[in-house]
Write an enzyme that holds these catalytic residues in place. Structure first.
Site, mmCIF file in Angstrom:
data_model
loop_
_atom_site.group_PDB
_atom_site.id
_atom_site.type_symbol
_atom_site.label_atom_id
_atom_site.label_comp_id
_atom_site.label_asym_id
_atom_site.label_seq_id
_atom_site.Cartn_x
_atom_site.Cartn_y
_atom_site.Cartn_z
ATOM 1 N N SER A 31 -30.420 24.027 55.719
ATOM 2 C CA SER A 31 -30.698 23.757 57.137
ATOM 3 C C SER A 31 -29.731 24.469 58.064
ATOM 4 O O SER A 31 -28.518 24.337 57.930
ATOM 5 C CB SER A 31 -30.592 22.260 57.428
ATOM 6 O OG SER A 31 -31.608 21.567 56.781
ATOM 7 N N HIS A 62 -36.487 25.223 58.751
ATOM 8 C CA HIS A 62 -36.630 26.028 57.534
ATOM 9 C C HIS A 62 -37.790 27.007 57.701
ATOM 10 O O HIS A 62 -38.915 26.603 57.962
ATOM 11 C CB HIS A 62 -36.885 25.121 56.334
ATOM 12 C CG HIS A 62 -35.667 24.376 55.875
ATOM 13 N ND1 HIS A 62 -35.414 24.100 54.552
ATOM 14 C CD2 HIS A 62 -34.629 23.843 56.549
ATOM 15 C CE1 HIS A 62 -34.276 23.447 54.441
ATOM 16 N NE2 HIS A 62 -33.791 23.270 55.643
ATOM 17 N N HIS A 84 -37.657 19.114 50.156
ATOM 18 C CA HIS A 84 -36.736 18.022 49.806
ATOM 19 C C HIS A 84 -37.504 16.849 49.208
ATOM 20 O O HIS A 84 -38.666 16.614 49.555
ATOM 21 C CB HIS A 84 -36.003 17.515 51.057
ATOM 22 C CG HIS A 84 -35.187 18.550 51.747
ATOM 23 N ND1 HIS A 84 -35.743 19.446 52.652
ATOM 24 C CD2 HIS A 84 -33.876 18.848 51.682
ATOM 25 C CE1 HIS A 84 -34.784 20.240 53.095
ATOM 26 N NE2 HIS A 84 -33.647 19.913 52.529
ATOM 27 N N TYR A 86 -37.106 13.829 49.964
ATOM 28 C CA TYR A 86 -37.434 12.823 50.987
ATOM 29 C C TYR A 86 -38.740 13.133 51.715
ATOM 30 O O TYR A 86 -39.292 12.274 52.401
ATOM 31 C CB TYR A 86 -36.281 12.638 51.994
ATOM 32 C CG TYR A 86 -35.930 13.843 52.823
ATOM 33 C CD1 TYR A 86 -36.746 14.279 53.871
ATOM 34 C CD2 TYR A 86 -34.761 14.551 52.580
ATOM 35 C CE1 TYR A 86 -36.427 15.392 54.626
ATOM 36 C CE2 TYR A 86 -34.414 15.662 53.325
ATOM 37 C CZ TYR A 86 -35.254 16.071 54.344
ATOM 38 O OH TYR A 86 -34.926 17.181 55.072
ATOM 39 N N GLU A 87 -39.238 14.360 51.570
ATOM 40 C CA GLU A 87 -40.531 14.691 52.185
ATOM 41 C C GLU A 87 -41.688 14.180 51.335
ATOM 42 O O GLU A 87 -42.845 14.293 51.746
ATOM 43 C CB GLU A 87 -40.635 16.210 52.369
ATOM 44 C CG GLU A 87 -39.614 16.746 53.379
ATOM 45 C CD GLU A 87 -39.515 18.265 53.341
ATOM 46 O OE1 GLU A 87 -40.363 18.906 53.979
ATOM 47 O OE2 GLU A 87 -38.618 18.803 52.663
ATOM 48 N N ALA A 114 -26.643 21.974 54.244
ATOM 49 C CA ALA A 114 -25.899 21.330 55.316
ATOM 50 C C ALA A 114 -25.445 19.979 54.777
ATOM 51 O O ALA A 114 -26.187 19.314 54.059
ATOM 52 C CB ALA A 114 -26.794 21.128 56.533
ATOM 53 N N MET A 212 -28.627 15.920 51.196
ATOM 54 C CA MET A 212 -29.938 15.508 50.685
ATOM 55 C C MET A 212 -30.630 16.582 49.837
ATOM 56 O O MET A 212 -31.860 16.580 49.715
ATOM 57 C CB MET A 212 -30.841 15.116 51.862
ATOM 58 C CG MET A 212 -30.241 14.033 52.753
ATOM 59 S SD MET A 212 -31.287 13.663 54.171
ATOM 60 C CE MET A 212 -30.150 12.676 55.191
ATOM 61 N N SER A 213 -29.864 17.500 49.253
ATOM 62 C CA SER A 213 -30.507 18.588 48.494
ATOM 63 C C SER A 213 -29.602 19.080 47.371
ATOM 64 O O SER A 213 -28.670 18.388 46.965
ATOM 65 C CB SER A 213 -30.834 19.750 49.447
ATOM 66 O OG SER A 213 -29.640 20.386 49.875
ATOM 67 N N ASN A 236 -21.102 17.743 60.188
ATOM 68 C CA ASN A 236 -20.641 16.519 60.865
ATOM 69 C C ASN A 236 -19.698 15.766 59.944
ATOM 70 O O ASN A 236 -19.717 15.970 58.720
ATOM 71 C CB ASN A 236 -21.848 15.620 61.208
ATOM 72 C CG ASN A 236 -22.670 15.261 59.979
ATOM 73 O OD1 ASN A 236 -23.466 16.075 59.489
ATOM 74 N ND2 ASN A 236 -22.456 14.065 59.456
ATOM 75 N N HIS A 249 -29.967 14.988 63.773
ATOM 76 C CA HIS A 249 -30.257 16.254 63.094
ATOM 77 C C HIS A 249 -29.936 17.477 63.966
ATOM 78 O O HIS A 249 -29.690 18.560 63.422
ATOM 79 C CB HIS A 249 -31.729 16.276 62.648
ATOM 80 C CG HIS A 249 -32.101 17.483 61.843
ATOM 81 N ND1 HIS A 249 -31.557 17.734 60.593
ATOM 82 C CD2 HIS A 249 -32.950 18.501 62.092
ATOM 83 C CE1 HIS A 249 -32.065 18.871 60.130
ATOM 84 N NE2 HIS A 249 -32.915 19.354 61.013
HETATM 85 N N1 HPA Z 1 -25.557 12.890 55.437
HETATM 86 C C1 HPA Z 1 -26.543 13.370 54.659
HETATM 87 N N2 HPA Z 1 -27.025 14.597 54.778
HETATM 88 C C2 HPA Z 1 -26.499 15.387 55.734
HETATM 89 C C3 HPA Z 1 -25.474 14.944 56.579
HETATM 90 C C4 HPA Z 1 -24.979 13.622 56.420
HETATM 91 O O1 HPA Z 1 -24.060 13.156 57.139
HETATM 92 N N3 HPA Z 1 -25.182 15.977 57.420
HETATM 93 C C5 HPA Z 1 -26.006 17.000 57.072
HETATM 94 N N4 HPA Z 1 -26.809 16.647 56.058
#
Ligand code: HPA
Length: 278
Positions: A31, A62, A84, A86-87, A114, A212-213, A236, A249
């Site tokens: 991402s 993406h 992903h 989660y999709e 990310a 998440m990947s 973050n 996001h």
């Molecule tokens: N948590 C999960 N996935 C992420 C995060 C997060 O804080 N930041 C970017 N992808």
């Protein structure tokens, strides 16, 4: 259709669309990191929609295309965007694009993502070399009958993130004066971000970053004997670490594109003069 047939069909479609191209190194862009693809020379693009069996990535950031070309001095295959779990994609669909790169001839694959940082001193904008992972999901792309043409039923994961590739990436970062952190990536399913209590728990478990990947791809590639390296772009500090702030996001997007510049320099340096002599 068996997975082998699905992979053969994907490889055949890519070869037909890029005659004479033989990628050696694969790259998956996470991402906000899609800008790295701009540095690929002599690019041939193939939208995922034109490759049989490739899932459509749902995340807006993406691009959803495969770019073949040259980075550094190496023929590369760059996946711009991934699907992903989660999709709602099946695990086999999530890992099919990286398995396809392996069967296309890539012996090394660099995964990027990310991620949120669990360490205050590794803040947004930093790149983190993944040294190991924790699978926090209970999911695994290899659940089900083993496909012996891909790999063995049981296999080692003790050096999943190739130590020699890590050394070379660290050296490339030093040469580019990029402050590359190192740490352990904790895979969560998402799509909700974590609670502060979960982040405290993950820190206790030894995690440095959360995302998440990547982990399913690493597992599927190690099964095939492909050498893997992985880099997180920290977008973050994880949930609960900055008092009064909520995660969203857009942070992933804006920080991601700033980091794409560093990641481009890092990978270009890493791949200049590259030979897979391991
Ligand atoms: N948590 C999960 N996935 C992420 C995060 C997060 O804080 N930041 C970017 N992808």
């Amino acid at each position: 259709m068996s997975e082998i047939h699905a992979l053969d069909a994907a490889v055949a479609a890519i070869r037909a669309a890029s005659p004479g191209v033989a990628p050696q190194v694969g790259v998956v862009l996470g991402s906000g990191l899609g800008g790295v693809a701009d540095a690929v020379a002599d690019a041939v693009d193939i939208p995922y929609g034109e490759i049989p069996g490739f899932p459509k990535p749902g995340v807006a950031s993406h691009a959803g295309r495969l770019r073949l070309g040259t980075l550094g001095s190496v023929p590369v295959a760059v996946l711009q965007g991934r699907a992903h779990a989660y999709e709602g994609h099946r695990m086999a669909d999530v890992v099919r694009p990286v398995r396809t790169l392996a069967r296309l001839g890539c012996t090394v694959i660099i995964l990027t993502n990310a991620a949120g940082s669990l360490r205050t001193e590794v803040g947004p904008g930093r790149l983190m070399l993944i040294t190991d992972h924790i699978n926090g999901t209970g999911l695994n792309p290899l659940v089900g009958p083993n496909e012996p043409a891909l790999g063995q039923r049981f296999f080692d994961m003790s050096a999943a993130y190739d130590p020699e590739l890590r050394d070379r990436l660290a050296a490339a970062a030093a040469a580019e004066r990029i402050d590359l952190a190192e740490g352990i990536y904790h895979w969560v399913i998402g799509p909700s971000f974590e609670t502060p209590a979960e982040i405290r728990a993950f820190r206790t478990l030894g995690a440095d970053a959360v995302g998440m990947s990547t982990v399913p791809e690493t597992i599927a590639l190690r099964h095939m004997g492909v050498r893997v390296a992985a880099i997180s772009g920290i977008t973050n500090l994880a949930a609960g670490m900055v008092a009064g702030s909520a995660l969203d996001h857009t942070e992933t997007m804006t920080q991601g594109s700033a980091m794409a510049g560093d990641l481009t320099r890092l990978l270009t340096r890493f791949l200049t003069g590259w030979t897979d002599d391991a």
